[in-house]
Scaffold this motif. Structure first.
Motif, PDB file in Angstrom:
ATOM      1  N   ILE A 143       2.197  -2.936   1.567  1.00 45.17           N
ATOM      2  CA  ILE A 143       0.976  -2.697   0.799  1.00 45.17           C
ATOM      3  C   ILE A 143       0.434  -4.000   0.204  1.00 45.17           C
ATOM      4  O   ILE A 143      -0.745  -4.076  -0.142  1.00 45.17           O
ATOM      5  CB  ILE A 143       1.213  -1.622  -0.300  1.00 45.17           C
ATOM      6  CG1 ILE A 143      -0.129  -1.065  -0.791  1.00 45.17           C
ATOM      7  CG2 ILE A 143       2.093  -2.172  -1.413  1.00 45.17           C
ATOM      8  CD1 ILE A 143      -0.019   0.179  -1.633  1.00 45.17           C
ATOM      9  N   LEU A 144       1.255  -5.028   0.135  1.00 43.55           N
ATOM     10  CA  LEU A 144       0.775  -6.324  -0.339  1.00 43.55           C
ATOM     11  C   LEU A 144      -0.365  -6.845   0.533  1.00 43.55           C
ATOM     12  O   LEU A 144      -1.199  -7.628   0.071  1.00 43.55           O
ATOM     13  CB  LEU A 144       1.914  -7.345  -0.378  1.00 43.55           C
ATOM     14  CG  LEU A 144       3.019  -7.098  -1.398  1.00 43.55           C
ATOM     15  CD1 LEU A 144       4.126  -8.128  -1.253  1.00 43.55           C
ATOM     16  CD2 LEU A 144       2.468  -7.086  -2.806  1.00 43.55           C
ATOM     17  N   ASP A 145      -0.415  -6.416   1.800  1.00 46.10           N
ATOM     18  CA  ASP A 145      -1.463  -6.842   2.730  1.00 46.10           C
ATOM     19  C   ASP A 145      -2.626  -5.856   2.807  1.00 46.10           C
ATOM     20  O   ASP A 145      -3.575  -6.077   3.557  1.00 46.10           O
ATOM     21  CB  ASP A 145      -0.874  -7.041   4.125  1.00 46.10           C
ATOM     22  CG  ASP A 145       0.121  -8.193   4.163  1.00 46.10           C
ATOM     23  OD1 ASP A 145      -0.089  -9.198   3.460  1.00 46.10           O
ATOM     24  OD2 ASP A 145       1.121  -8.072   4.888  1.00 46.10           O
ATOM     25  N   TRP A 146      -2.562  -4.769   2.051  1.00 42.25           N
ATOM     26  CA  TRP A 146      -3.609  -3.744   2.048  1.00 42.25           C
ATOM     27  C   TRP A 146      -4.808  -4.257   1.256  1.00 42.25           C
ATOM     28  O   TRP A 146      -4.658  -4.729   0.132  1.00 42.25           O
ATOM     29  CB  TRP A 146      -3.055  -2.465   1.429  1.00 42.25           C
ATOM     30  CG  TRP A 146      -4.032  -1.356   1.294  1.00 42.25           C
ATOM     31  CD1 TRP A 146      -4.651  -0.949   0.148  1.00 42.25           C
ATOM     32  CD2 TRP A 146      -4.499  -0.476   2.321  1.00 42.25           C
ATOM     33  NE1 TRP A 146      -5.468   0.122   0.398  1.00 42.25           N
ATOM     34  CE2 TRP A 146      -5.391   0.437   1.739  1.00 42.25           C
ATOM     35  CE3 TRP A 146      -4.232  -0.370   3.692  1.00 42.25           C
ATOM     36  CZ2 TRP A 146      -6.033   1.434   2.461  1.00 42.25           C
ATOM     37  CZ3 TRP A 146      -4.866   0.616   4.418  1.00 42.25           C
ATOM     38  CH2 TRP A 146      -5.758   1.507   3.804  1.00 42.25           C
ATOM     39  N   THR A 147      -6.005  -4.148   1.833  1.00 41.20           N
ATOM     40  CA  THR A 147      -7.220  -4.619   1.145  1.00 41.20           C
ATOM     41  C   THR A 147      -8.130  -3.468   0.718  1.00 41.20           C
ATOM     42  O   THR A 147      -9.175  -3.712   0.117  1.00 41.20           O
ATOM     43  CB  THR A 147      -8.009  -5.584   2.037  1.00 41.20           C
ATOM     44  OG1 THR A 147      -8.371  -4.919   3.254  1.00 41.20           O
ATOM     45  CG2 THR A 147      -7.196  -6.834   2.346  1.00 41.20           C
ATOM     46  N   GLY A 148      -7.729  -2.246   0.996  1.00 44.93           N
ATOM     47  CA  GLY A 148      -8.546  -1.073   0.637  1.00 44.93           C
ATOM     48  C   GLY A 148      -8.245  -0.576  -0.757  1.00 44.93           C
ATOM     49  O   GLY A 148      -7.540  -1.193  -1.541  1.00 44.93           O
ATOM     50  N   ASP A 149      -8.809   0.600  -1.040  1.00 44.87           N
ATOM     51  CA  ASP A 149      -8.591   1.247  -2.336  1.00 44.87           C
ATOM     52  C   ASP A 149      -7.138   1.640  -2.497  1.00 44.87           C
ATOM     53  O   ASP A 149      -6.419   1.881  -1.524  1.00 44.87           O
ATOM     54  CB  ASP A 149      -9.467   2.492  -2.458  1.00 44.87           C
ATOM     55  CG  ASP A 149     -10.945   2.165  -2.521  1.00 44.87           C
ATOM     56  OD1 ASP A 149     -11.294   1.035  -2.934  1.00 44.87           O
ATOM     57  OD2 ASP A 149     -11.754   3.041  -2.150  1.00 44.87           O
ATOM     58  N   ILE A 150      -6.716   1.747  -3.747  1.00 44.36           N
ATOM     59  CA  ILE A 150      -5.375   2.185  -4.104  1.00 44.36           C
ATOM     60  C   ILE A 150      -5.506   3.488  -4.886  1.00 44.36           C
ATOM     61  O   ILE A 150      -6.349   3.609  -5.771  1.00 44.36           O
ATOM     62  CB  ILE A 150      -4.646   1.131  -4.978  1.00 44.36           C
ATOM     63  CG1 ILE A 150      -4.472  -0.171  -4.208  1.00 44.36           C
ATOM     64  CG2 ILE A 150      -3.314   1.662  -5.486  1.00 44.36           C
ATOM     65  CD1 ILE A 150      -3.503  -0.106  -3.050  1.00 44.36           C
ATOM     66  N   GLU A 151      -4.654   4.453  -4.557  1.00 39.80           N
ATOM     67  CA  GLU A 151      -4.648   5.740  -5.232  1.00 39.80           C
ATOM     68  C   GLU A 151      -3.457   5.790  -6.189  1.00 39.80           C
ATOM     69  O   GLU A 151      -2.389   5.310  -5.861  1.00 39.80           O
ATOM     70  CB  GLU A 151      -4.531   6.824  -4.159  1.00 39.80           C
ATOM     71  CG  GLU A 151      -4.646   8.239  -4.653  1.00 39.80           C
ATOM     72  CD  GLU A 151      -4.670   9.207  -3.462  1.00 39.80           C
ATOM     73  OE1 GLU A 151      -5.770   9.534  -3.010  1.00 39.80           O
ATOM     74  OE2 GLU A 151      -3.583   9.576  -2.999  1.00 39.80           O
ATOM     75  N   LYS A 152      -3.668   6.371  -7.362  1.00 44.22           N
ATOM     76  CA  LYS A 152      -2.566   6.527  -8.323  1.00 44.22           C
ATOM     77  C   LYS A 152      -2.343   7.964  -8.628  1.00 44.22           C
ATOM     78  O   LYS A 152      -3.154   8.802  -8.462  1.00 44.22           O
ATOM     79  CB  LYS A 152      -2.855   5.763  -9.611  1.00 44.22           C
ATOM     80  CG  LYS A 152      -2.801   4.268  -9.399  1.00 44.22           C
ATOM     81  CD  LYS A 152      -2.924   3.547 -10.698  1.00 44.22           C
ATOM     82  CE  LYS A 152      -2.869   2.049 -10.444  1.00 44.22           C
ATOM     83  NZ  LYS A 152      -2.764   1.285 -11.617  1.00 44.22           N
TER      84      LYS A 152
END
Length: 152
Positions: A143-152
């Motif tokens: 996920i360190l390379d994920w550039t999209g939205d993050i869900e919590k």
């Protein structure tokens, strides 16, 4: 595509660069693909081959934008998942994937994109899922390379 069989000393290089994967006696690793496309990992031994593909997080993000039936699997611990995850991802910690199929993954031919924080645990989890008979496992790093939205 070029096929290389990794054994002996080269297996150690794979372990260092791809993360820790536990191999049993008489197992070998083959890698197909590479720099300009998905990589398919074959782990063979006395039993059937465990096979999964490895792609970049960027390639996974593009795939998530397409319609299709797939599962996004976050294999980090529950506390890490709660801090933020890829939207729609389910959580099964790598440590919880053992000798039987997870209840959350009942369909063995379902496309499963596997990620963790940096990519080490996703390689381990992809290897274990493939060994359990899942046929469409795609490891996509961290996920360190994920550039999209993050869900919590």
């Amino acid at each position: 595509m070029k096929k290389r069989t990794i054994t002996g000393v080269l297996a150690a290089v794979l372990l260092i660069t791809a993360g820790t994967v536990v191999f049993k006696k008489n197992q070998s690793v083959s890698i197909i693909g590479g720099a300009d496309g998905p990589t398919t990992i074959f782990i063979t031994g006395k039993q059937e081959a465990a096979v999964y593909q490895s792609i970049s997080m960027e390639e996974a993000q593009a795939a998530f934008e397409l319609d299709g039936s797939y599962v996004i699997l976050d294999v980090r611990r529950a506390d890490e998942y709660a801090e933020g995850h890829i939207p729609g991802a389910i959580n099964i910690a790598n440590e919880d994937i053992q000798d039987k199929e997870p209840d959350e993954l009942p369909v063995k031919d379902q496309i499963i994109y596997v990620y963790c924080r940096s990519g080490r645990r996703s390689v381990e989890a992809a290897t274990k899922l493939a060994a359990l008979g899942y046929t469409n496992v795609i490891e996509c790093g961290g996920i360190l390379d994920w550039t999209g939205d993050i869900e919590k």
